[in-house]
Design an enzyme around this catalytic site. Sequence first.
Site, PDB file in Angstrom:
ATOM      1  N   GLU A  51      -2.426   7.577  -4.837  1.00 49.60           N
ATOM      2  CA  GLU A  51      -2.780   6.927  -6.105  1.00 49.60           C
ATOM      3  C   GLU A  51      -4.270   6.956  -6.443  1.00 49.60           C
ATOM      4  O   GLU A  51      -4.651   6.801  -7.595  1.00 49.60           O
ATOM      5  CB  GLU A  51      -2.319   5.460  -6.103  1.00 49.60           C
ATOM      6  CG  GLU A  51      -3.125   4.566  -5.169  1.00 49.60           C
ATOM      7  CD  GLU A  51      -2.706   3.101  -5.219  1.00 49.60           C
ATOM      8  OE1 GLU A  51      -1.497   2.825  -5.103  1.00 49.60           O
ATOM      9  OE2 GLU A  51      -3.592   2.237  -5.369  1.00 49.60           O
ATOM     10  N   HIS A  89      -0.560  -0.085  -9.597  1.00 50.21           N
ATOM     11  CA  HIS A  89      -1.295  -1.068  -8.787  1.00 50.21           C
ATOM     12  C   HIS A  89      -1.726  -2.250  -9.670  1.00 50.21           C
ATOM     13  O   HIS A  89      -2.891  -2.632  -9.685  1.00 50.21           O
ATOM     14  CB  HIS A  89      -2.519  -0.410  -8.124  1.00 50.21           C
ATOM     15  CG  HIS A  89      -2.895  -1.069  -6.831  1.00 50.21           C
ATOM     16  ND1 HIS A  89      -3.166  -0.381  -5.690  1.00 50.21           N
ATOM     17  CD2 HIS A  89      -3.048  -2.392  -6.512  1.00 50.21           C
ATOM     18  CE1 HIS A  89      -3.489  -1.223  -4.721  1.00 50.21           C
ATOM     19  NE2 HIS A  89      -3.419  -2.465  -5.203  1.00 50.21           N
ATOM     20  N   ARG A 109       0.862  -1.180   0.000  1.00 41.56           N
ATOM     21  CA  ARG A 109       0.000   0.000   0.000  1.00 41.56           C
ATOM     22  C   ARG A 109       0.900   1.232   0.000  1.00 41.56           C
ATOM     23  O   ARG A 109       1.923   1.272   0.698  1.00 41.56           O
ATOM     24  CB  ARG A 109      -0.909   0.033   1.241  1.00 41.56           C
ATOM     25  CG  ARG A 109      -2.110  -0.923   1.156  1.00 41.56           C
ATOM     26  CD  ARG A 109      -3.130  -0.527   0.095  1.00 41.56           C
ATOM     27  NE  ARG A 109      -4.256  -1.440   0.008  1.00 41.56           N
ATOM     28  CZ  ARG A 109      -4.343  -2.483  -0.818  1.00 41.56           C
ATOM     29  NH1 ARG A 109      -3.343  -2.759  -1.641  1.00 41.56           N
ATOM     30  NH2 ARG A 109      -5.417  -3.246  -0.837  1.00 41.56           N
TER      31      ARG A 109
HETATM   32  P1  NAD Z   1      -1.613 -11.324   4.751  1.00 39.89           P
HETATM   33  O1  NAD Z   1      -2.679 -10.828   5.664  1.00 39.89           O
HETATM   34  O2  NAD Z   1      -1.584 -12.759   4.353  1.00 39.89           O
HETATM   35  O3  NAD Z   1      -0.174 -10.959   5.368  1.00 39.89           O
HETATM   36  C1  NAD Z   1       0.141  -9.734   5.937  1.00 39.89           C
HETATM   37  C2  NAD Z   1       1.249  -9.997   6.946  1.00 39.89           C
HETATM   38  O4  NAD Z   1       1.702  -8.724   7.429  1.00 39.89           O
HETATM   39  C3  NAD Z   1       0.790 -10.807   8.163  1.00 39.89           C
HETATM   40  O5  NAD Z   1       1.674 -11.894   8.380  1.00 39.89           O
HETATM   41  C4  NAD Z   1       0.844  -9.801   9.292  1.00 39.89           C
HETATM   42  O6  NAD Z   1       1.185 -10.390  10.545  1.00 39.89           O
HETATM   43  C5  NAD Z   1       1.961  -8.897   8.801  1.00 39.89           C
HETATM   44  N1  NAD Z   1       2.012  -7.611   9.503  1.00 39.89           N
HETATM   45  C6  NAD Z   1       1.025  -6.975  10.189  1.00 39.89           C
HETATM   46  N2  NAD Z   1       1.523  -5.851  10.745  1.00 39.89           N
HETATM   47  C7  NAD Z   1       2.827  -5.795  10.386  1.00 39.89           C
HETATM   48  C8  NAD Z   1       3.882  -4.892  10.695  1.00 39.89           C
HETATM   49  N3  NAD Z   1       3.689  -3.827  11.485  1.00 39.89           N
HETATM   50  N4  NAD Z   1       5.114  -5.137  10.173  1.00 39.89           N
HETATM   51  C9  NAD Z   1       5.340  -6.225   9.404  1.00 39.89           C
HETATM   52  N5  NAD Z   1       4.388  -7.135   9.120  1.00 39.89           N
HETATM   53  C10 NAD Z   1       3.151  -6.911   9.600  1.00 39.89           C
HETATM   54  O7  NAD Z   1      -1.697 -10.383   3.468  1.00 39.89           O
HETATM   55  P2  NAD Z   1      -1.152 -10.684   2.009  1.00 39.89           P
HETATM   56  O8  NAD Z   1      -2.198 -11.389   1.221  1.00 39.89           O
HETATM   57  O9  NAD Z   1       0.214 -11.257   2.101  1.00 39.89           O
HETATM   58  O10 NAD Z   1      -1.088  -9.200   1.429  1.00 39.89           O
HETATM   59  C11 NAD Z   1      -0.158  -8.244   1.913  1.00 39.89           C
HETATM   60  C12 NAD Z   1      -0.557  -6.865   1.420  1.00 39.89           C
HETATM   61  O11 NAD Z   1      -0.386  -6.825  -0.005  1.00 39.89           O
HETATM   62  C13 NAD Z   1      -2.059  -6.537   1.610  1.00 39.89           C
HETATM   63  O12 NAD Z   1      -2.277  -5.958   2.870  1.00 39.89           O
HETATM   64  C14 NAD Z   1      -2.323  -5.550   0.513  1.00 39.89           C
HETATM   65  O13 NAD Z   1      -2.149  -4.249   1.024  1.00 39.89           O
HETATM   66  C15 NAD Z   1      -1.224  -5.817  -0.507  1.00 39.89           C
HETATM   67  N6  NAD Z   1      -1.748  -6.264  -1.817  1.00 39.89           N
HETATM   68  C16 NAD Z   1      -1.389  -5.568  -2.920  1.00 39.89           C
HETATM   69  C17 NAD Z   1      -1.813  -5.988  -4.175  1.00 39.89           C
HETATM   70  C18 NAD Z   1      -1.400  -5.265  -5.424  1.00 39.89           C
HETATM   71  O14 NAD Z   1      -1.984  -5.503  -6.489  1.00 39.89           O
HETATM   72  N7  NAD Z   1      -0.403  -4.412  -5.383  1.00 39.89           N
HETATM   73  C19 NAD Z   1      -2.641  -7.110  -4.281  1.00 39.89           C
HETATM   74  C20 NAD Z   1      -2.976  -7.815  -3.113  1.00 39.89           C
HETATM   75  C21 NAD Z   1      -2.525  -7.382  -1.882  1.00 39.89           C
END
Ligand code: NAD
Length: 326
Positions: free
Chosen positions: A259, A291, A230
């Site tokens: 964005e 994105h 994000r």
């Molecule tokens: P997920 O929920 O499986 O994993 C997120 C991880 O981040 C968890 O293990 C959580 O414990 C950890 N976390 C929470 N707080 C944290 C902190 N302060 N420091 C470090 N780690 C922390 O999510 P995911 O499916 O792996 O997705 C991750 C992120 O990717 C989503 O939150 C979303 O914002 C982003 N995303 C982006 C796109 C894109 O097209 N660019 C698509 C999907 C997801």
Amino acid sequence: MPRIAFYDTKKYDEEYFEKVEHPGITFKYLENKLNSDTVELARGCDGVCAFVHDVIDEETIDKLVNYDIGIVAMRCAGYNNIDLKKAKDKIKVVRVPGYSPYAVAEHAMGLLLCLNRKIHKAYFRTRDYNFSLNNLAGFDLHGRTVGVMGTGKIGRVFIDICKGFGMDVIAYDPYPIQGSNIKYVSKEELFRTSDIISLHCPLTEETKYIINEDTLAMMKDGVFIINTSRGSLIESEALYEAIKKGKVGAAGLDVYEEESEIFFEDFSNTIISDDVLKLFLSLPNVLITSHQAFLTADALINIAECTINNINAYFNGEKLENEISY
Ligand code: NAD
């Protein structure tokens, strides 16, 4: 038959949602983003389907409830754009928790490879019959330390990809996976010792501007930063200053904090007003994609299937496996 107002529709959304069978549901495809002004368009529908740039704040939620709409089906994983506290007990919110961690993790590696080996520059050079290699030198990823912030679904796939490249992987997550062979370190150690930092944590109050002037100062000179999570995880102006000073060697940004009014739209005939974005775009060692990390055919099918299942579960009175609540 439930009618769902489908906000912020792009051609590929409609194409993939119509590919997946959804007897009993009709979608009203809308180009507008959902917010307190456009919520009116959902009047007469039974649910809404929303995406990352929709603003589902208290006013929007109250209006939805007023129109007897009982469900917000997010067709994405992140939910930082919904006021879950205000939604609690008023409206159900479901999401697609994981549709293809591979799509996002592979894109993160794509950004890293492109920036390191300067493929974006070579592409334009050779089109101009310029076959010189000057200033195109990268470095071996093999043996370099990559710091992964967040070891959820996407972070873990990214770790596996990096291990395949023979990289040294370290990670930070406040909820480390017990019994895994991931080498967890403190946030500070990750910032201090990584050659490359890739962000895979959600946007929360705690993670907003996790990359800021102070944390950038801790990092190795020439560090590469990749963000497919994000935009607001990074304080953009601080990153720009760090790139200008050479502190940051390159940045691959699939997301950007401002964005929402820009990404997914075509401004090729307009002058955009976001000066920081324009500065980033002027730098040879910054690669911005809008994105698009999620955008694979596999992911789009999975998103459509999961969203349709979530909506069906709600209207059939079944347990909502993918509900999110405050
Ligand atoms: P997920 O929920 O499986 O994993 C997120 C991880 O981040 C968890 O293990 C959580 O414990 C950890 N976390 C929470 N707080 C944290 C902190 N302060 N420091 C470090 N780690 C922390 O999510 P995911 O499916 O792996 O997705 C991750 C992120 O990717 C989503 O939150 C979303 O914002 C982003 N995303 C982006 C796109 C894109 O097209 N660019 C698509 C999907 C997801």
